[in-house]
Design an enzyme around this catalytic site. Structure first.
Site, PDB file in Angstrom:
ATOM      1  N   SER A  68       0.810  -1.212   0.206  1.00 30.29           N
ATOM      2  CA  SER A  68       0.029  -0.081  -0.018  1.00 30.29           C
ATOM      3  C   SER A  68       0.764   1.180   0.145  1.00 30.29           C
ATOM      4  CB  SER A  68      -0.732   0.028   1.162  1.00 30.29           C
ATOM      5  OG  SER A  68      -1.825   0.962   1.208  1.00 30.29           O
ATOM      6  N   ARG A  71       0.541  -3.618  -7.003  1.00 30.36           N
ATOM      7  CA  ARG A  71      -0.740  -4.229  -6.458  1.00 30.36           C
ATOM      8  C   ARG A  71      -1.948  -3.629  -7.100  1.00 30.36           C
ATOM      9  NH1 ARG A  71      -4.418  -7.213  -5.378  1.00 30.36           N
ATOM     10  NH2 ARG A  71      -5.360  -7.727  -3.299  1.00 30.36           N
ATOM     11  N   THR A 123      -7.812   2.115   3.341  1.00 28.60           N
ATOM     12  CA  THR A 123      -7.489   1.270   4.376  1.00 28.60           C
ATOM     13  C   THR A 123      -8.415   1.631   5.676  1.00 28.60           C
ATOM     14  OG1 THR A 123      -5.196   1.476   4.299  1.00 28.60           O
ATOM     15  CG2 THR A 123      -5.623   0.626   6.453  1.00 28.60           C
ATOM     16  N   CYS A 132       2.272  -6.031 -17.293  1.00 26.18           N
ATOM     17  CA  CYS A 132       2.642  -6.970 -15.889  1.00 26.18           C
ATOM     18  C   CYS A 132       3.939  -6.521 -15.201  1.00 26.18           C
ATOM     19  CB  CYS A 132       2.866  -8.370 -16.224  1.00 26.18           C
ATOM     20  SG  CYS A 132       3.601  -9.452 -15.051  1.00 26.18           S
ATOM     21  N   CYS A 162       5.473 -13.937 -10.418  1.00 25.01           N
ATOM     22  CA  CYS A 162       4.039 -13.359 -10.095  1.00 25.01           C
ATOM     23  C   CYS A 162       4.029 -12.577  -8.742  1.00 25.01           C
ATOM     24  CB  CYS A 162       3.269 -14.196 -10.304  1.00 25.01           C
ATOM     25  SG  CYS A 162       1.500 -13.565  -9.989  1.00 25.01           S
ATOM     26  N   CYS A 202      -0.305  -9.050  -8.079  1.00 24.97           N
ATOM     27  CA  CYS A 202      -1.202  -7.774  -8.318  1.00 24.97           C
ATOM     28  C   CYS A 202      -2.314  -8.023  -8.752  1.00 24.97           C
ATOM     29  CB  CYS A 202      -0.058  -6.775  -8.940  1.00 24.97           C
ATOM     30  SG  CYS A 202      -0.191  -6.929 -10.832  1.00 24.97           S
ATOM     31  N   CYS A 262      -3.470  -8.819 -14.706  1.00 26.76           N
ATOM     32  CA  CYS A 262      -3.482  -9.577 -15.666  1.00 26.76           C
ATOM     33  C   CYS A 262      -5.026 -10.032 -15.852  1.00 26.76           C
ATOM     34  CB  CYS A 262      -2.667 -10.811 -16.142  1.00 26.76           C
ATOM     35  SG  CYS A 262      -2.447 -11.741 -14.608  1.00 26.76           S
TER      36      CYS A 262
HETATM   37  C1  LIG Z   1      -0.017   1.304  -4.593  1.00 25.27           C
HETATM   38  C2  LIG Z   1      -1.330   1.728  -3.558  1.00 25.27           C
HETATM   39  C3  LIG Z   1      -1.181   2.684  -2.644  1.00 25.27           C
HETATM   40  C4  LIG Z   1      -2.220   2.760  -1.512  1.00 25.27           C
HETATM   41  N1  LIG Z   1      -2.049   3.784  -0.626  1.00 25.27           N
HETATM   42  C5  LIG Z   1      -3.002   3.990   0.065  1.00 25.27           C
HETATM   43  C6  LIG Z   1      -2.890   4.879   1.344  1.00 25.27           C
HETATM   44  O1  LIG Z   1      -1.589   5.859   1.201  1.00 25.27           O
HETATM   45  N2  LIG Z   1      -3.703   4.859   2.198  1.00 25.27           N
HETATM   46  C7  LIG Z   1      -4.735   4.084   2.062  1.00 25.27           C
HETATM   47  O2  LIG Z   1      -5.702   4.198   3.297  1.00 25.27           O
HETATM   48  N3  LIG Z   1      -5.198   3.033   1.292  1.00 25.27           N
HETATM   49  C8  LIG Z   1      -3.960   3.145   0.350  1.00 25.27           C
HETATM   50  N4  LIG Z   1      -4.149   2.302  -0.579  1.00 25.27           N
HETATM   51  C9  LIG Z   1      -5.302   1.248  -0.585  1.00 25.27           C
HETATM   52  C10 LIG Z   1      -5.194   0.214   0.500  1.00 25.27           C
HETATM   53  O3  LIG Z   1      -4.014  -0.497   0.384  1.00 25.27           O
HETATM   54  C11 LIG Z   1      -6.357  -0.869   0.600  1.00 25.27           C
HETATM   55  O4  LIG Z   1      -7.830   0.019   0.406  1.00 25.27           O
HETATM   56  C12 LIG Z   1      -6.433  -2.063   1.582  1.00 25.27           C
HETATM   57  O5  LIG Z   1      -5.116  -2.440   1.693  1.00 25.27           O
HETATM   58  C13 LIG Z   1      -7.488  -2.794   1.586  1.00 25.27           C
HETATM   59  O6  LIG Z   1      -7.555  -3.574   2.278  1.00 25.27           O
HETATM   60  P1  LIG Z   1      -8.037  -5.154   2.369  1.00 25.27           P
HETATM   61  O7  LIG Z   1      -7.897  -5.754   3.681  1.00 25.27           O
HETATM   62  O8  LIG Z   1      -9.431  -4.998   1.758  1.00 25.27           O
HETATM   63  O9  LIG Z   1      -7.132  -5.786   1.279  1.00 25.27           O
HETATM   64  P2  LIG Z   1      -5.681  -6.176   1.001  1.00 25.27           P
HETATM   65  O10 LIG Z   1      -4.915  -5.197   1.780  1.00 25.27           O
HETATM   66  O11 LIG Z   1      -5.501  -6.431  -0.387  1.00 25.27           O
HETATM   67  O12 LIG Z   1      -5.534  -7.531   1.829  1.00 25.27           O
HETATM   68  C14 LIG Z   1      -6.251  -8.755   1.779  1.00 25.27           C
HETATM   69  C15 LIG Z   1      -5.259  -9.956   1.720  1.00 25.27           C
HETATM   70  O13 LIG Z   1      -6.113 -11.216   1.625  1.00 25.27           O
HETATM   71  C16 LIG Z   1      -5.104 -12.159   1.172  1.00 25.27           C
HETATM   72  N5  LIG Z   1      -5.882 -12.966   0.333  1.00 25.27           N
HETATM   73  C17 LIG Z   1      -6.285 -12.775  -0.996  1.00 25.27           C
HETATM   74  N6  LIG Z   1      -6.998 -13.623  -1.527  1.00 25.27           N
HETATM   75  C18 LIG Z   1      -6.760 -14.715  -0.741  1.00 25.27           C
HETATM   76  C19 LIG Z   1      -7.043 -16.052  -0.776  1.00 25.27           C
HETATM   77  N7  LIG Z   1      -7.886 -16.656  -1.514  1.00 25.27           N
HETATM   78  N8  LIG Z   1      -6.662 -16.933   0.490  1.00 25.27           N
HETATM   79  C20 LIG Z   1      -6.000 -16.433   1.301  1.00 25.27           C
HETATM   80  N9  LIG Z   1      -5.734 -15.058   1.679  1.00 25.27           N
HETATM   81  C21 LIG Z   1      -6.059 -14.239   0.461  1.00 25.27           C
HETATM   82  C22 LIG Z   1      -4.045 -11.300   0.471  1.00 25.27           C
HETATM   83  O14 LIG Z   1      -2.830 -11.990   0.591  1.00 25.27           O
HETATM   84  C23 LIG Z   1      -4.026 -10.123   1.572  1.00 25.27           C
HETATM   85  O15 LIG Z   1      -2.923 -10.273   2.590  1.00 25.27           O
HETATM   86  C24 LIG Z   1      -3.421   1.937  -1.622  1.00 25.27           C
HETATM   87  C25 LIG Z   1      -3.363   0.792  -2.457  1.00 25.27           C
HETATM   88  C26 LIG Z   1      -2.038   0.503  -3.486  1.00 25.27           C
HETATM   89  C27 LIG Z   1      -2.270  -0.545  -4.215  1.00 25.27           C
HETATM   90  S1  SF4 Z   2      -1.037 -11.156 -11.227  1.00 22.42           S
HETATM   91 FE1  SF4 Z   2      -0.674 -10.886 -13.378  1.00 22.42          FE
HETATM   92  S2  SF4 Z   2       0.168  -8.933 -13.983  1.00 22.42           S
HETATM   93 FE2  SF4 Z   2       0.599  -9.168 -11.877  1.00 22.42          FE
HETATM   94  S3  SF4 Z   2       2.496 -10.025 -11.508  1.00 22.42           S
HETATM   95 FE3  SF4 Z   2       1.114 -11.682 -11.437  1.00 22.42          FE
HETATM   96  S4  SF4 Z   2       1.232 -12.395 -13.658  1.00 22.42           S
HETATM   97 FE4  SF4 Z   2       2.019 -10.072 -13.320  1.00 22.42          FE
END
Ligand SMILES: Cc1cc2nc3c(=O)[nH]c(=O)nc-3n(C[C@H](O)[C@H](O)[C@H](O)COP(=O)(O)OP(=O)(O)OC[C@H]3O[C@@H](n4cnc5c(N)ncnc54)[C@H](O)[C@@H]3O)c2cc1C
Ligand code: SF4
Length: 550
Positions: free
Chosen positions: A56, A303, A339, A496, A519, A522, A525
């Site tokens: 994040s 991601r 978050t 990717c 991979c 993220c 794809c």
């Molecule tokens: C580049 C970037 C910058 C960001 N900046 C900010 C910011 O500055 N401030 C902010 O508030 N938000 C920010 N966000 C958004 C924030 O990260 C998300 O809103 C937040 O992480 C969502 O939380 P979540 O628990 O829903 O999902 P996630 O944080 O994605 O957590 C999901 C978890 O579930 C696990 N999981 C997924 N599928 C499975 C499965 N089938 N089996 C077992 N485990 C699984 C994953 O491994 C992961 O650990 C940003 C996002 C990105 C990508």
């Molecule tokens: S999820 Fe798809 S796009 Fe992301 S790293 Fe893996 S192969 Fe590449």
């Protein structure tokens, strides 16, 4: 061993099973134990440890944390850097225009927020959850939702020790069935099981398509003289052109650390665009390059992030379960913050699950959770910014920024001239044929400020068991050649962020190579392939990136 010969899976029964130990899943687990201490709650996480797959920014609004753990400010936590300065620039190729903070709608202010590693925050939340009696199983991917009488009845974790050819290897272990009265899906953006549930229960009917961006991030330790503790800096504009949405973040925190990130909206049109290369170019801008001079790059990853907001949130509840966090898509896009809403949605869902358990219910639809969110702080947060993303997409970055800003101002005052705008096409449908687009020549990396993809992936500590079935499922190989390659010039080789996809010439013919072991999970794809011909499914549990502090 064929599927018919597989031994039966062992089953365990819980009150609640939660998929994903991100902020949403962990907040739900903690809240459940706070309001229903007797409930048995288990969390499964596909990363090798909690936080290993969390990437994040992150500047977090503490509103969720304040409600969940009111005493957190008196504890030892990884939440140490308060935002001290907030800057927003529009970049040109050599100059930068700073927008005065006074022009920014108040909801965009980062004061009162904290700069953190979200992975570390999840590790802290996991400890709190375990102290309350939650069982957390890292290293286990949920690969299948279980159904009974039309309702979700839990999940199964993946088998371990299956070879590339699908046969059991020595040490093969059958997955487990984790059965529950209610199952909460907290998989984050583009969850693999979530995607199936949205389809099965028609949860996206009547909603705008979900929109996404790809966020790439590097963690740098910068020279002390470049460090400004608590500085939050965002940009839009260069190196992206006016028709390609996205922007950057730079957050100074901790021990001379700078989290540098770049988001490209996945509704881009030119298949020659490479989000990774755009990020590398971005760092060379005169406003930014000094920040990295004398510094060291410590980490890299990527991601997907949800961007659809208010009008794209699917129906959340279905018989036996619900979506929470970014599996549903609660990111406030102009603030790049999700978050707080992920945590709040986990808590709201947990309260409705606890009430249902107390009433002796199981496997039914949590209609009250569904009804609650739009009137909750999450709904109020997303409502005010609902037109920002559609305006950027329709009018381009500059006009979209101005109109989006105006609409956020009027929404702050309680009205909008625009109602609620739609998003148009889903992201996979926005690419133009390569013949109508110009190839983009990206500069070569210098190995100091700019890098190539493979040396970057190395810093993500990505590791997969090599002898296992490919977890990137290609539905139709002939279509990939006739369309992805021949019409779109192979965009997967560019979007990717880990160099997983390659078209190699063999005997004068292009062959599609999938380096699945690189991979970083993220999910881009799965979102952007123009024919939806690639499906991401979880590889063997524990595989993927091992982010120490992203
Ligand atoms: C580049 C970037 C910058 C960001 N900046 C900010 C910011 O500055 N401030 C902010 O508030 N938000 C920010 N966000 C958004 C924030 O990260 C998300 O809103 C937040 O992480 C969502 O939380 P979540 O628990 O829903 O999902 P996630 O944080 O994605 O957590 C999901 C978890 O579930 C696990 N999981 C997924 N599928 C499975 C499965 N089938 N089996 C077992 N485990 C699984 C994953 O491994 C992961 O650990 C940003 C996002 C990105 C990508
Ligand atoms: S999820 Fe798809 S796009 Fe992301 S790293 Fe893996 S192969 Fe590449």
């Amino acid at each position: 061993m064929s599927a018919a010969d597989l031994p039966a899976r062992e089953a365990m029964e819980f009150d609640v099973v939660i998929i994903g130990a991100g902020p949403a899943g962990l907040a739900a687990a903690i809240r459940l134990k706070q309001v229903a201490p007797q409930a048995s709650v288990v969390v499964v996480e596909k990363g090798s440890e909690v936080g290993a797959h969390i990437l994040s920014g992150a500047v977090i609004d503490p509103v969720g944390l304040d409600r969940l753990i009111p005493e957190w400010r008196n504890e030892e936590t990884p939440i140490q850097t308060a935002v001290s300065a907030d800057r927003f620039y529009v970049l040109g190729s050599s100059g930068a225009l700073r927008l005065p903070n006074i022009l920014m709608p108040p909801l965009m202010s980062n004061h009162g927020s904290f700069i953190v590693s979200l992975g570390d925050v999840c590790r802290y939340l996991a400890k709190k959850a375990e102290a309350l009696g939650v069982e957390i199983y890292p290293g286990f991917a949920a690969t299948e939702a279980l159904f009974e009488n039309g309702a979700v009845a839990g999940v199964a974790t993946g088998d371990m020790g299956v070879g590339k050819d699908g046969h059991a290897k020595a040490g093969f272990t059958r997955g487990m069935e984790l059965r529950a009265k209610y199952t909460l899906f907290a998989e984050g953006a583009r969850g693999s099981l979530t995607k199936g549930l949205i389809e099965r229960y028609g949860l996206a009917q009547g909603r705008e398509p979900q929109k996404f961006g790809i966020g790439l991030k590097e963690l740098w330790q910068v020279a002390p003289k470049q460090f400004r503790e608590g500085l939050v800096q965002h940009t839009m504009g260069w190196p992206l052109n006016n028709r390609t949405g996205g922007g950057s973040f730079l957050y100074h925190f901790g021990d001379n650390l700078v989290a540098a990130g770049f988001v490209v909206h996945l509704n881009y049109a030119n298949p020659y665009l490479s989000p990774f290369e755009e990020f590398q170019r971005f760092k060379t801008h005169p406003l930014l390059r000094e920040t990295f001079a004398g510094g060291k790059r410590l980490g890299y990853g990527a991601r997907a992030i949800t961007e659809g907001g208010w009008q794209s949130v699917p129906k959340l509840a279905f018989p036996g379960g619900a979506l929470i966090g970014c599996a549903a898509g609660f990111v406030n896009v102009p603030r790049i913050k999700g978050t707080h809403n992920a945590m709040l949605s986990g808590m709201i869902a947990a309260e409705h699950v606890a009430a249902a358990l107390a009433a002796g219910r199981a496997h039914d639809e949590l209609a009250s959770y569904e009804a609650a969110w739009r009137g909750s702080p999450i709904g109020r947060d997303l409502w005010r910014v609902r037109n920002a993303k559609p305006l950027w997409s329709k009018f381009g970055t500059l006009a979209g920024l101005a109109l989006g800003g105006l609409d956020m101002w009027t929404n702050t005052l309680g009205f909008s001239f625009l109602g609620t705008l739609g998003h148009g096409k889903p992201d996979f449908a926005t690419l133009k044929p390569a013949a109508s687009c110009r190839p983009i020549a990206y500069p070569k990396p210098d190995g100091k400020l700019t890098f190539d993809r493979l040396s970057s992936v190395y810093l993500s500590n990505t590791n997969h068991e090599e002898d296992q079935p490919v977890h990137l499922l290609l539905r139709d190989a002939a279509l990939q050649k006739s369309s992805e390659h021949d019409i779109y010039a192979g965009p997967s080789t560019r979007y990717c962020p880990a160099g997983v996809y390659e078209w190699v010439e063999e005997g004068g013919k292009p062959r599609y190579v999938i380096n699945a072991q690189n991979c970083v999970h993220c999910k881009t794809c799965d979102i952007k392939d123009p024919n939806q011909n690639i499906t991401w499914v979880p590889p063997e549990g524990g595989g993927g990136p091992n982010y120490p502090n992203m």
